[in-house]
Design a protein around this motif. Sequence first.
Motif, PDB file in Angstrom:
ATOM      1  N   CYS A  60       1.020  -1.208   0.034  1.00  0.00           N
ATOM      2  CA  CYS A  60      -0.081  -0.362   0.093  1.00  0.00           C
ATOM      3  C   CYS A  60       0.959   1.406  -0.049  1.00  0.00           C
ATOM      4  O   CYS A  60       0.799   1.978  -0.746  1.00  0.00           O
ATOM      5  CB  CYS A  60      -0.876  -0.015   1.184  1.00  0.00           C
ATOM      6  N   ASN A  61       1.767   1.251   0.734  1.00  0.00           N
ATOM      7  CA  ASN A  61       2.859   2.666   0.925  1.00  0.00           C
ATOM      8  C   ASN A  61       3.611   2.594  -0.265  1.00  0.00           C
ATOM      9  O   ASN A  61       3.780   3.643  -0.747  1.00  0.00           O
ATOM     10  CB  ASN A  61       3.806   2.405   2.192  1.00  0.00           C
ATOM     11  N   TYR A  62       4.078   1.616  -0.842  1.00  0.00           N
ATOM     12  CA  TYR A  62       4.839   1.532  -2.017  1.00  0.00           C
ATOM     13  C   TYR A  62       4.052   2.299  -3.241  1.00  0.00           C
ATOM     14  O   TYR A  62       4.556   2.848  -4.142  1.00  0.00           O
ATOM     15  CB  TYR A  62       5.304   0.182  -2.451  1.00  0.00           C
ATOM     16  N   GLU A  63       2.663   1.919  -3.382  1.00  0.00           N
ATOM     17  CA  GLU A  63       1.769   2.529  -4.459  1.00  0.00           C
ATOM     18  C   GLU A  63       1.181   3.839  -4.143  1.00  0.00           C
ATOM     19  O   GLU A  63       0.313   4.472  -4.638  1.00  0.00           O
ATOM     20  CB  GLU A  63       0.790   1.332  -4.637  1.00  0.00           C
ATOM     21  N   GLY A  64       1.921   4.496  -2.923  1.00  0.00           N
ATOM     22  CA  GLY A  64       1.543   5.870  -2.718  1.00  0.00           C
ATOM     23  C   GLY A  64       0.130   5.721  -1.803  1.00  0.00           C
ATOM     24  O   GLY A  64      -0.649   7.091  -1.726  1.00  0.00           O
ATOM     25  N   GLY A  65      -0.270   4.709  -1.114  1.00  0.00           N
ATOM     26  CA  GLY A  65      -1.459   4.774  -0.130  1.00  0.00           C
ATOM     27  C   GLY A  65      -1.219   4.697   1.256  1.00  0.00           C
ATOM     28  O   GLY A  65       0.179   4.576   1.517  1.00  0.00           O
ATOM     29  N   LEU A  66      -2.192   4.921   2.090  1.00  0.00           N
ATOM     30  CA  LEU A  66      -2.084   4.746   3.565  1.00  0.00           C
ATOM     31  C   LEU A  66      -2.719   3.851   4.336  1.00  0.00           C
ATOM     32  O   LEU A  66      -3.976   3.714   3.573  1.00  0.00           O
ATOM     33  CB  LEU A  66      -2.206   6.321   4.284  1.00  0.00           C
ATOM     34  N   CYS A  67      -2.394   2.943   5.036  1.00  0.00           N
ATOM     35  CA  CYS A  67      -3.278   2.049   5.643  1.00  0.00           C
ATOM     36  C   CYS A  67      -4.002   2.601   6.763  1.00  0.00           C
ATOM     37  O   CYS A  67      -3.694   3.345   7.617  1.00  0.00           O
ATOM     38  CB  CYS A  67      -2.543   1.039   6.398  1.00  0.00           C
ATOM     39  N   ARG A  68      -5.448   2.435   6.988  1.00  0.00           N
ATOM     40  CA  ARG A  68      -6.231   3.277   7.869  1.00  0.00           C
ATOM     41  C   ARG A  68      -7.183   2.097   8.546  1.00  0.00           C
ATOM     42  O   ARG A  68      -7.672   1.409   7.618  1.00  0.00           O
ATOM     43  CB  ARG A  68      -7.016   4.385   7.238  1.00  0.00           C
ATOM     44  N   VAL A  69      -7.652   2.418   9.787  1.00  0.00           N
ATOM     45  CA  VAL A  69      -8.382   1.413  10.356  1.00  0.00           C
ATOM     46  C   VAL A  69      -9.870   2.148  10.486  1.00  0.00           C
ATOM     47  O   VAL A  69     -10.037   3.371  10.429  1.00  0.00           O
ATOM     48  CB  VAL A  69      -8.124   1.189  11.864  1.00  0.00           C
ATOM     49  N   ASN A 114     -12.452   3.637   8.104  1.00  0.00           N
ATOM     50  CA  ASN A 114     -12.767   4.187   6.973  1.00  0.00           C
ATOM     51  C   ASN A 114     -11.630   5.108   6.449  1.00  0.00           C
ATOM     52  O   ASN A 114     -10.806   5.660   7.272  1.00  0.00           O
ATOM     53  CB  ASN A 114     -13.945   5.114   7.066  1.00  0.00           C
ATOM     54  N   CYS A 115     -11.686   5.205   5.060  1.00  0.00           N
ATOM     55  CA  CYS A 115     -10.952   6.247   4.815  1.00  0.00           C
ATOM     56  C   CYS A 115     -11.419   7.880   5.037  1.00  0.00           C
ATOM     57  O   CYS A 115     -12.525   8.052   5.163  1.00  0.00           O
ATOM     58  CB  CYS A 115     -10.845   6.198   2.920  1.00  0.00           C
ATOM     59  N   ILE A 116     -10.521   8.780   4.944  1.00  0.00           N
ATOM     60  CA  ILE A 116     -10.964   9.888   5.342  1.00  0.00           C
ATOM     61  C   ILE A 116     -11.195  10.927   4.117  1.00  0.00           C
ATOM     62  O   ILE A 116     -11.221  10.244   3.052  1.00  0.00           O
ATOM     63  CB  ILE A 116      -9.786  10.854   6.071  1.00  0.00           C
ATOM     64  N   SER A 117     -11.749  12.054   4.356  1.00  0.00           N
ATOM     65  CA  SER A 117     -12.458  12.779   3.326  1.00  0.00           C
ATOM     66  C   SER A 117     -11.330  13.251   2.286  1.00  0.00           C
ATOM     67  O   SER A 117     -10.174  13.492   2.615  1.00  0.00           O
ATOM     68  CB  SER A 117     -13.104  13.953   3.728  1.00  0.00           C
ATOM     69  N   GLY A 118     -11.620  12.940   1.093  1.00  0.00           N
ATOM     70  CA  GLY A 118     -10.514  13.195  -0.001  1.00  0.00           C
ATOM     71  C   GLY A 118      -9.692  11.854  -0.523  1.00  0.00           C
ATOM     72  O   GLY A 118      -8.651  12.059  -1.123  1.00  0.00           O
ATOM     73  N   GLU A 119     -10.131  10.827   0.276  1.00  0.00           N
ATOM     74  CA  GLU A 119      -9.329   9.671  -0.035  1.00  0.00           C
ATOM     75  C   GLU A 119     -10.370   8.673  -0.622  1.00  0.00           C
ATOM     76  O   GLU A 119     -11.625   8.604  -0.418  1.00  0.00           O
ATOM     77  CB  GLU A 119      -8.616   9.080   1.251  1.00  0.00           C
ATOM     78  N   CYS A 122      -6.168   3.501   1.703  1.00  0.00           N
ATOM     79  CA  CYS A 122      -6.388   4.527   1.025  1.00  0.00           C
ATOM     80  C   CYS A 122      -5.694   5.248   0.184  1.00  0.00           C
ATOM     81  O   CYS A 122      -4.295   5.408   0.686  1.00  0.00           O
ATOM     82  CB  CYS A 122      -7.168   5.279   2.279  1.00  0.00           C
ATOM     83  N   LYS A 123      -6.179   5.934  -0.872  1.00  0.00           N
ATOM     84  CA  LYS A 123      -5.438   6.819  -1.669  1.00  0.00           C
ATOM     85  C   LYS A 123      -6.001   8.190  -1.793  1.00  0.00           C
ATOM     86  O   LYS A 123      -7.108   8.197  -1.865  1.00  0.00           O
ATOM     87  CB  LYS A 123      -5.015   6.022  -2.982  1.00  0.00           C
ATOM     88  N   SER A 124      -5.027   9.186  -2.070  1.00  0.00           N
ATOM     89  CA  SER A 124      -5.794  10.462  -2.293  1.00  0.00           C
ATOM     90  C   SER A 124      -6.487  10.495  -3.669  1.00  0.00           C
ATOM     91  O   SER A 124      -5.872   9.876  -4.791  1.00  0.00           O
ATOM     92  CB  SER A 124      -4.372  11.303  -2.180  1.00  0.00           C
ATOM     93  N   LEU A 125      -7.543  11.203  -3.653  1.00  0.00           N
ATOM     94  CA  LEU A 125      -8.239  11.461  -4.720  1.00  0.00           C
ATOM     95  C   LEU A 125      -7.521  12.369  -5.785  1.00  0.00           C
ATOM     96  O   LEU A 125      -7.717  12.115  -6.888  1.00  0.00           O
ATOM     97  CB  LEU A 125      -9.884  12.058  -4.481  1.00  0.00           C
ATOM     98  N   SER A 126      -6.792  13.437  -5.100  1.00  0.00           N
ATOM     99  CA  SER A 126      -6.315  14.377  -6.167  1.00  0.00           C
ATOM    100  C   SER A 126      -4.725  13.779  -6.122  1.00  0.00           C
ATOM    101  O   SER A 126      -4.008  13.775  -5.200  1.00  0.00           O
ATOM    102  CB  SER A 126      -6.303  15.799  -5.309  1.00  0.00           C
ATOM    103  N   HIS A 127      -4.424  13.743  -7.468  1.00  0.00           N
ATOM    104  CA  HIS A 127      -3.050  13.429  -7.657  1.00  0.00           C
ATOM    105  C   HIS A 127      -2.325  14.301  -8.416  1.00  0.00           C
ATOM    106  O   HIS A 127      -2.760  14.923  -9.575  1.00  0.00           O
ATOM    107  CB  HIS A 127      -2.892  12.120  -8.587  1.00  0.00           C
ATOM    108  N   THR A 128      -1.224  14.747  -7.955  1.00  0.00           N
ATOM    109  CA  THR A 128      -0.443  16.033  -8.371  1.00  0.00           C
ATOM    110  C   THR A 128       0.511  15.181  -9.267  1.00  0.00           C
ATOM    111  O   THR A 128       1.519  14.646  -8.700  1.00  0.00           O
ATOM    112  CB  THR A 128       0.073  17.038  -7.493  1.00  0.00           C
TER     113      THR A 128
END
Length: 65
Positions: A25-34, A36-41, A55-61
């Motif tokens: 998950c971390n390698y692909e740019g995500g974060l592990c969360r217990v 639910n994902c937070i807003s924007g993910e 969870c991954k971010s909706l906005s990719h820069t």
Amino acid sequence: MGILCFILIFISLPTHGDAYGPDSCNYEGGLCRVGNCISGEYLARFCFEPIILCCKSLSHTTTKS
């Protein structure tokens, strides 16, 4: 009896499908969360199914050179 249930839970964790673990998950740019994902993910996959989500971010820069 409680210890036996606790051991069975940990034995069954790797047998769940589609659980890749925190390193993937971390390698692909995500974060592990217990929970639910937070807003924007969004839910990309599971770190440990079904409790810990990747969870991954909706906005990719992206920057192009």
